[in-house]
Design an enzyme around this catalytic site. Structure first.
Site, mmCIF file in Angstrom:
data_model
loop_
_atom_site.group_PDB
_atom_site.id
_atom_site.type_symbol
_atom_site.label_atom_id
_atom_site.label_comp_id
_atom_site.label_asym_id
_atom_site.label_seq_id
_atom_site.Cartn_x
_atom_site.Cartn_y
_atom_site.Cartn_z
ATOM 1 N N SER A 154 -3.177 -5.394 1.989
ATOM 2 C CA SER A 154 -3.821 -5.357 0.684
ATOM 3 C C SER A 154 -5.310 -5.670 0.732
ATOM 4 C CB SER A 154 -3.079 -6.300 -0.253
ATOM 5 O OG SER A 154 -1.738 -5.882 -0.289
ATOM 6 N N ARG A 169 -13.648 -3.194 4.356
ATOM 7 C CA ARG A 169 -14.195 -4.555 4.343
ATOM 8 C C ARG A 169 -13.048 -5.529 4.070
ATOM 9 N NH1 ARG A 169 -15.554 -2.058 -0.344
ATOM 10 N NH2 ARG A 169 -14.360 -2.784 -2.136
ATOM 11 N N ASP A 207 -0.844 -3.047 -1.747
ATOM 12 C CA ASP A 207 0.150 -3.711 -2.616
ATOM 13 C C ASP A 207 0.228 -3.093 -4.013
ATOM 14 O OD1 ASP A 207 -2.370 -4.715 -3.242
ATOM 15 O OD2 ASP A 207 -1.765 -6.817 -3.297
#
Ligand code: BGC
Length: 533
Positions: A154, A169, A207
């Site tokens: 996630s 990132r 997620d």
């Protein structure tokens, strides 16, 4: 200054009025469209390339792991062939030092070890027979002995295929520079292979995508779920978008099955408005950002999610404690010119440490109905080294905690409203009746929606403030919790990916396209609902 007045002044800094909500929604839609048209925008609008279809007669054991914040979860789903399944899961906290490790390996080998432990604990037979076969003269392993694993990861990932994607990132306090730009599935697979585990990373899932899947399954009615959203440690949403609007797809790798004209997009809305053109900005937000591991990034998330709200509150409280004219947590012996001499606050109180206040404290304080706010005062004493707090002190804390939480909910509404409006799902917002056909369904998960008092009601208040939605439209937006949906969603996508791989590229597993895929999963779940946890 009297304490109550000072607390009200700080709470007022967190007001996020109707006009700002509407400005936010307009800019959110603009940034959504920008992200659909080109790469490298602040809101990434990541295509998920999910297209294969399960046929509903699956047998076997599938695994899912979930790395998303505080915990790492491992689960397995046994499909019994008679259309039922059982689910087993385990959870472990991720050691803080691994979140900021020097190398990817430190984190990913820890994850692989948890998978090994899970297999040994819950699937010993399978694990032992695999190890024995490898050691035997026959050696090797058969394809059917390998677990297919869905990896819920996630964080923002540029996805290139169902089990390939490079990290754009880190967020939520993770900071391992070495991982940025690398394929996270390959990193996990390497560590799994190093332990000789019978596991293949078959699918990579955010997620929010898992939440969308899980909600589609539980939500009643025919309309289908529009959005899966997380308001937990971090925040993000994935929604169903029309392919024709995703003009940037033309310039991208990845093969698109256009048969349904739709695809799930992972918005990565945590980075909405990093440029702060419309987001509210208090001195506390500003300082929190400057001292974070990723300044200037995830600016929306830093005002909404559980990772940050406690820290915003802490900074606001410290500003009052440091103000010599404000008697917060002080008694007559305090020297107001020196915070550390304030006798009610212990020297080593978490109040003076970055990230010292947990967001759960916001929920406790905002929802405190006890006489004299006893619960808040006890928590201040037991957890935060602040003794003998008065009822007035606790009231000041509650006022500010509520203001921080309410702003977070109203900002969350900006994202929800923008997705609802941009997709045109509400259509005419004058319908007075809510029906199975005209309801707009949204699946949510995360500690804030689950535990922060009135979070949904605050969201709804703000939705009514948006003219394109209004009170009638707001009633047609159905918000439902899809608890831990990401695990189940990931395992099922692994199953689908696995089928697609075994069947080869031209098989009919792709025939139904995206809608067929979703329906297949929903179907499958509907028939497999008798699950054992
Ligand atoms: C990540 C998203 C994730 C969200 C909720 C954010 O920090 O960037 O990928 O969906 O947190 O877990």
């Amino acid at each position: 200054m009297a304490l109550a007045a000072a607390a009200e002044r700080v709470a007022a800094e967190f007001e996020y009025p109707k006009e700002d909500v509407n400005r936010g929604v307009k800019e959110f839609i603009r940034q959504m469209n920008e992200g659909l048209a080109k790469q490298g925008t602040t809101m990434s609008q990541i295509p998920t390339y999910v297209t294969a279809v399960p046929n509903g007669t699956e047998n076997g054991l599938y695994m899912a792991v979930d790395l998303g914040g505080t915990n790492f979860r491992v689960c397995s789903i046994q499909l019994h062939g008679n259309s039922t399944f059982s689910l087993t899961q385990s959870k472990v906290a991720i050691p803080k030092q691994l979140m900021v490790a020097k190398t990817s390996r430190e984190l990913f080998s820890f994850l692989a070890k948890q998978i090994e432990l899970f297999l040994k604990t819950h699937h010993e037979d399978h694990y032992v027979s695999h190890v024995e076969r490898r050691a035997s003269s026959a050696g090797g392993f058969r394809e059917e002995d390998i677990f297919s694993l869905g990896f819920t990861f996630s964080f923002p990932v540029q996805q290139y295929g169902i089990n390939k994607g490079t990290l754009i990132r880190w967020t939520k306090g993770f900071d391992i520079q070495d991982t940025v730009g690398k394929d996270v599935c390959a990193l996990l697979q390497k560590e799994i292979d190093a332990l000789h585990l019978p596991v293949r990373v078959a699918a990579l899932v955010n997620d929010t995508v898992g939440t969308l899947m899980a909600r589609s399954y539980t939500s009643p009615g025919k309309a289908g779920t529009l959005l899966g959203a997380i308001f937990g440690t971090g925040t993000n949403g994935a929604y169903v978008e029309k392919l024709e609007k995703m003009s940037k797809l033309k310039g991208m790798a990845g093969e698109v099955d256009g048969s349904t004209g739709e695809m799930i997009v992972n918005t990565e809305w945590g980075s909405f408005d990093n440029q702060l053109s419309v987001l509210p900005n208090t001195p506390y937000d500003n300082d929190l950002d400057k001292e974070s591991v990723n300044p200037g990034i995830q600016m929306f998330e830093k005002r909404i999610s559980g990772m940050f709200l406690g820290e915003i509150l802490r900074r606001a409280l410290v500003s009052l404690v440091k103000d010599p004219s404000v008697p917060l947590f002080s008694d007559e012996h305090s020297n107001q010119n020196d915070v550390h001499s304030t006798t009610n606050i212990q020297q080593d109180s978490p109040l003076f440490k970055q990230w010292g206040i947990d967001t759960s404290f916001l929920s406790i304080s905002s929802g405190d109905n006890s006489a004299g706010l006893k619960v808040t005062r006890q928590t201040l004493d037991n957890e935060y080294g602040i003794s003998a707090a008065s009822a007035e002190d606790a009231e000041a804390v509650r006022l500010i905690a509520s203001a921080v939480g309410k702003r977070a909910a109203r900002l969350s509404a900006v994202a929800i409203a923008a997705v609802v409006i941009a997709t045109g799902k509400l259509g005419d917002n004058t319908a007075t009746e809510v029906t199975d056909e005209n309801v707009v369904d949204i699946g949510v998960d995360g500690s804030l929606v689950e535990f922060y008092p009135n979070f949904e009601e605050y969201i709804r208040e703000a939705l009514r403030d948006v003219p394109e939605i209004g009170p009638l439209g707001e009633k047609r937006i159905r918000i439902g919790i899809a608890k831990d949906g990401s695990g189940v969603g990931a395992a099922l996508i692994a199953l689908v990916a696995d089928k697609a791989m075994k069947a080869g590229p031209r098989s009919d597993v792709n025939a139904g396209g995206f809608a067929g895929f979703i329906n297949g999963i929903i179907d499958h779940l509907n028939r497999g609902v008798r699950m054992r946890v």
